[in-house]
Design a protein around this motif. Structure first.
Motif, PDB file in Angstrom:
ATOM      1  N   LYS A   1      94.192  39.923 -38.603  1.00 55.85           N
ATOM      2  CA  LYS A   1      95.003  39.796 -37.749  1.00 55.85           C
ATOM      3  C   LYS A   1      96.416  39.811 -38.222  1.00 55.85           C
ATOM      4  CE  LYS A   1      92.798  39.520 -33.463  1.00 55.85           C
ATOM      5  NZ  LYS A   1      91.521  40.873 -33.911  1.00 55.85           N
ATOM      6  N   ASP A   2      96.811  38.659 -38.953  1.00 52.38           N
ATOM      7  CA  ASP A   2      98.207  39.332 -39.716  1.00 52.38           C
ATOM      8  C   ASP A   2      97.862  39.794 -40.742  1.00 52.38           C
ATOM      9  OD1 ASP A   2     100.136  36.869 -40.938  1.00 52.38           O
ATOM     10  OD2 ASP A   2      99.076  37.818 -42.334  1.00 52.38           O
ATOM     11  N   ALA A   3      99.101  40.713 -40.781  1.00 47.46           N
ATOM     12  CA  ALA A   3      99.722  42.318 -41.497  1.00 47.46           C
ATOM     13  C   ALA A   3      99.916  42.363 -42.571  1.00 47.46           C
ATOM     14  CB  ALA A   3     100.860  42.390 -40.775  1.00 47.46           C
ATOM     15  N   ALA A   4     100.010  41.126 -43.176  1.00 48.93           N
ATOM     16  CA  ALA A   4     101.063  40.159 -44.489  1.00 48.93           C
ATOM     17  C   ALA A   4      99.412  40.418 -45.222  1.00 48.93           C
ATOM     18  CB  ALA A   4     101.691  40.100 -45.370  1.00 48.93           C
ATOM     19  N   TYR A   5      98.349  39.366 -44.674  1.00 52.89           N
ATOM     20  CA  TYR A   5      97.235  39.661 -45.815  1.00 52.89           C
ATOM     21  C   TYR A   5      96.439  40.836 -45.569  1.00 52.89           C
ATOM     22  CZ  TYR A   5      92.870  36.831 -46.239  1.00 52.89           C
ATOM     23  OH  TYR A   5      91.707  36.793 -47.609  1.00 52.89           O
ATOM     24  N   LYS A   6      96.408  41.406 -44.438  1.00 49.88           N
ATOM     25  CA  LYS A   6      95.964  42.554 -43.964  1.00 49.88           C
ATOM     26  C   LYS A   6      95.684  43.635 -45.309  1.00 49.88           C
ATOM     27  CE  LYS A   6      94.025  45.965 -40.530  1.00 49.88           C
ATOM     28  NZ  LYS A   6      92.900  45.289 -39.711  1.00 49.88           N
ATOM     29  N   ASP A   7      96.964  43.642 -45.783  1.00 44.90           N
ATOM     30  CA  ASP A   7      97.667  44.382 -46.565  1.00 44.90           C
ATOM     31  C   ASP A   7      97.061  44.170 -47.948  1.00 44.90           C
ATOM     32  OD1 ASP A   7      98.578  46.269 -44.688  1.00 44.90           O
ATOM     33  OD2 ASP A   7     100.968  45.794 -45.030  1.00 44.90           O
ATOM     34  N   VAL A   8      97.686  42.813 -48.012  1.00 47.01           N
ATOM     35  CA  VAL A   8      96.589  42.604 -49.417  1.00 47.01           C
ATOM     36  C   VAL A   8      94.908  42.710 -49.432  1.00 47.01           C
ATOM     37  CG1 VAL A   8      95.739  40.717 -50.393  1.00 47.01           C
ATOM     38  CG2 VAL A   8      98.110  41.238 -49.613  1.00 47.01           C
ATOM     39  N   MET A   9      94.107  42.698 -48.628  1.00 49.03           N
ATOM     40  CA  MET A   9      92.955  42.160 -48.251  1.00 49.03           C
ATOM     41  C   MET A   9      92.378  44.273 -48.525  1.00 49.03           C
ATOM     42  SD  MET A   9      92.191  39.866 -48.769  1.00 49.03           S
ATOM     43  CE  MET A   9      89.918  40.355 -49.300  1.00 49.03           C
ATOM     44  N   THR A  10      92.638  44.562 -47.939  1.00 49.56           N
ATOM     45  CA  THR A  10      93.433  46.267 -47.933  1.00 49.56           C
ATOM     46  C   THR A  10      92.771  46.785 -49.225  1.00 49.56           C
ATOM     47  OG1 THR A  10      93.690  46.781 -45.795  1.00 49.56           O
ATOM     48  CG2 THR A  10      94.338  48.883 -47.414  1.00 49.56           C
ATOM     49  N   GLU A  11      94.098  46.462 -49.679  1.00 49.12           N
ATOM     50  CA  GLU A  11      94.385  46.938 -51.096  1.00 49.12           C
ATOM     51  C   GLU A  11      93.624  46.513 -51.919  1.00 49.12           C
ATOM     52  OE1 GLU A  11      96.680  48.458 -52.762  1.00 49.12           O
ATOM     53  OE2 GLU A  11      96.691  48.140 -54.759  1.00 49.12           O
ATOM     54  N   ARG A  12      93.060  45.503 -51.472  1.00 46.09           N
ATOM     55  CA  ARG A  12      91.754  44.513 -52.675  1.00 46.09           C
ATOM     56  C   ARG A  12      90.724  45.778 -52.992  1.00 46.09           C
ATOM     57  NH1 ARG A  12      91.564  37.898 -52.752  1.00 46.09           N
ATOM     58  NH2 ARG A  12      93.212  38.211 -53.426  1.00 46.09           N
ATOM     59  N   PHE A  13      90.508  46.059 -51.727  1.00 44.18           N
ATOM     60  CA  PHE A  13      89.191  46.305 -50.632  1.00 44.18           C
ATOM     61  C   PHE A  13      89.305  48.210 -51.450  1.00 44.18           C
ATOM     62  CE2 PHE A  13      86.718  50.054 -48.083  1.00 44.18           C
ATOM     63  CZ  PHE A  13      85.392  50.056 -48.690  1.00 44.18           C
ATOM     64  N   PHE A  14      90.037  48.709 -51.993  1.00 47.97           N
ATOM     65  CA  PHE A  14      89.872  49.769 -52.504  1.00 47.97           C
ATOM     66  C   PHE A  14      90.623  49.559 -54.050  1.00 47.97           C
ATOM     67  CE2 PHE A  14      91.079  51.357 -47.769  1.00 47.97           C
ATOM     68  CZ  PHE A  14      89.545  52.151 -47.180  1.00 47.97           C
ATOM     69  N   THR A  15      91.048  48.987 -54.431  1.00 42.59           N
ATOM     70  CA  THR A  15      90.848  49.116 -55.984  1.00 42.59           C
ATOM     71  C   THR A  15      90.151  48.017 -56.348  1.00 42.59           C
ATOM     72  OG1 THR A  15      92.410  46.932 -55.761  1.00 42.59           O
ATOM     73  CG2 THR A  15      93.598  48.763 -55.545  1.00 42.59           C
ATOM     74  N   GLU A  16      89.400  47.198 -56.246  1.00 40.76           N
ATOM     75  CA  GLU A  16      88.249  46.099 -56.610  1.00 40.76           C
ATOM     76  C   GLU A  16      86.664  46.082 -56.282  1.00 40.76           C
ATOM     77  OE1 GLU A  16      89.534  42.326 -56.228  1.00 40.76           O
ATOM     78  OE2 GLU A  16      91.389  42.681 -57.607  1.00 40.76           O
ATOM     79  N   ALA A  17      86.657  46.556 -54.871  1.00 40.02           N
ATOM     80  CA  ALA A  17      85.244  46.892 -54.131  1.00 40.02           C
ATOM     81  C   ALA A  17      84.803  48.326 -54.314  1.00 40.02           C
ATOM     82  CB  ALA A  17      85.140  46.091 -52.431  1.00 40.02           C
ATOM     83  N   LEU A  18      85.845  48.660 -53.377  1.00 40.91           N
ATOM     84  CA  LEU A  18      85.445  50.922 -53.620  1.00 40.91           C
ATOM     85  C   LEU A  18      84.968  51.034 -54.857  1.00 40.91           C
ATOM     86  CD1 LEU A  18      84.181  52.937 -51.489  1.00 40.91           C
ATOM     87  CD2 LEU A  18      86.559  53.446 -51.461  1.00 40.91           C
ATOM     88  N   PRO A  19      86.046  51.365 -55.513  1.00 40.77           N
ATOM     89  CA  PRO A  19      85.327  52.017 -57.159  1.00 40.77           C
ATOM     90  C   PRO A  19      84.499  51.774 -57.752  1.00 40.77           C
ATOM     91  CG  PRO A  19      87.732  51.306 -56.126  1.00 40.77           C
ATOM     92  CD  PRO A  19      87.429  50.684 -55.653  1.00 40.77           C
ATOM     93  N   PRO A  20      83.840  50.136 -57.847  1.00 42.77           N
ATOM     94  CA  PRO A  20      82.883  50.167 -58.575  1.00 42.77           C
ATOM     95  C   PRO A  20      81.701  50.184 -57.873  1.00 42.77           C
ATOM     96  CG  PRO A  20      83.948  48.404 -58.290  1.00 42.77           C
ATOM     97  CD  PRO A  20      84.929  49.370 -57.895  1.00 42.77           C
ATOM     98  N   PHE A  21      81.723  50.523 -57.011  1.00 36.72           N
ATOM     99  CA  PHE A  21      80.331  50.475 -55.829  1.00 36.72           C
ATOM    100  C   PHE A  21      80.219  52.725 -56.249  1.00 36.72           C
ATOM    101  CE2 PHE A  21      79.096  52.672 -52.052  1.00 36.72           C
ATOM    102  CZ  PHE A  21      77.843  52.424 -51.298  1.00 36.72           C
TER     103      PHE A  21
END
Ligand SMILES: N[C@@H](CCC(=O)N[C@@H](CS)C(=O)NCC(=O)O)C(=O)O
Length: 243
Positions: free
Chosen positions: A135-155
């Protein structure tokens, strides 16, 4: 009264595990969520099935289930007996055995299919549990960035590699539709809804795309996507989870 598994159900389930011509009801809320893969199995297999939605969940239906949660699969046999299967993973496994979605049927192919499916599920769960529900917008931005840089590309690199090794034929294992192919469609639908062709497309991830295209060409799946139930589920999913 709170229910538990009944010994009478043993024979019914054991006799029906490989019967594909029974009828099925998959009960879940109007979201893709934990019913996404099981609905995809039923839709692509050409089974006689329908989505069921709770009407009075909290007051009446919840206590009638084995675990107090949905999804639950109800299968009706030709003689009217009911096979009840709770828990999303277990339903996926039961339906995958029934509709022969574990490759050639030997243990090695089953392990391969389940490993690919598990890896895909981890990506989906990462986004759902660590990003979509925040729900927290700032934390959501951090986690979104992390998903698209750290989780998705190697997958994407890893899964392209496995799919190329299988001949880039639109399947993870051999030349048969499997649970892994269907789980990948869920992940691709999610990523494409969130980022269009930035990460996944015919050009960027051709082997992944070939799986998505193959599943999307299955006539019974095409028909299911035209139904009122599918449209309502998809619209609500978009409203609540953003994809
Ligand atoms: N371990 C269960 C979890 C099921 C679950 O948490 N379902 C939620 C919806 S996603 C539910 O039924 N919530 C309603 C409730 O708890 O009353 C599964 O994988 O099927």
């Amino acid at each position: 009264m709170a229910r538990t598994f009944e010994e009478d159900s043993r024979n019914v389930l054991n006799h029906n595990i490989y019967r594909q011509d029974n009828t099925f009801k998959l009960k879940y809320f109007k979201l893709h969520g934990l019913a996404y893969a099981s609905r995809l199995i039923l839709a692509t297999s050409g089974a006689k099935w329908e989505c069921a939605f709770p009407e009075d969940w909290a007051n009446t239906e919840k206590k009638d289930t084995l675990f107090g949660v949905l999804p639950v699969l109800y299968e009706t046999t030709a003689s009217g007996q009911i096979v009840e299967v709770p828990e999303s993973d277990t339903i996926e496994h039961y339906l995958s055995k029934k509709f022969r979605l574990y490759g050639n049927g030997d243990d090695y192919d089953e392990i391969k299919v389940r490993a690919f499916a598990s890896s895909i599920q981890s990506l989906i769960s990462y986004y759902l549990l660590r990003v979509a529900v925040v729900k927290d917008a700032a934390y959501k931005d951090v986690m979104t960035e992390r998903f698209f840089t750290e989780a998705l590309p190697p997958f994407l690199v890893t899964h392209e590699r496995h799919l190329v090794a299988n001949g880039r034929n639109g399947h993870y294992v051999g030349d048969k539709l499997s649970l892994a192919d269907l789980k990948l469609v869920i992940a691709v639908n999610m990523v494409v809804a969130l980022t269009q062709d930035k990460f996944v497309s015919q050009e960027r991830t051709p082997a992944i795309w070939a799986v998505w295209e193959k599943v999307n060409a299955i006539p019974s799946y095409v028909e299911w996507k035209k139904t009122k139930a599918y449209k309502e589920i998809s619209e609500r999913n978009l409203d609540i989870l953003g994809f």
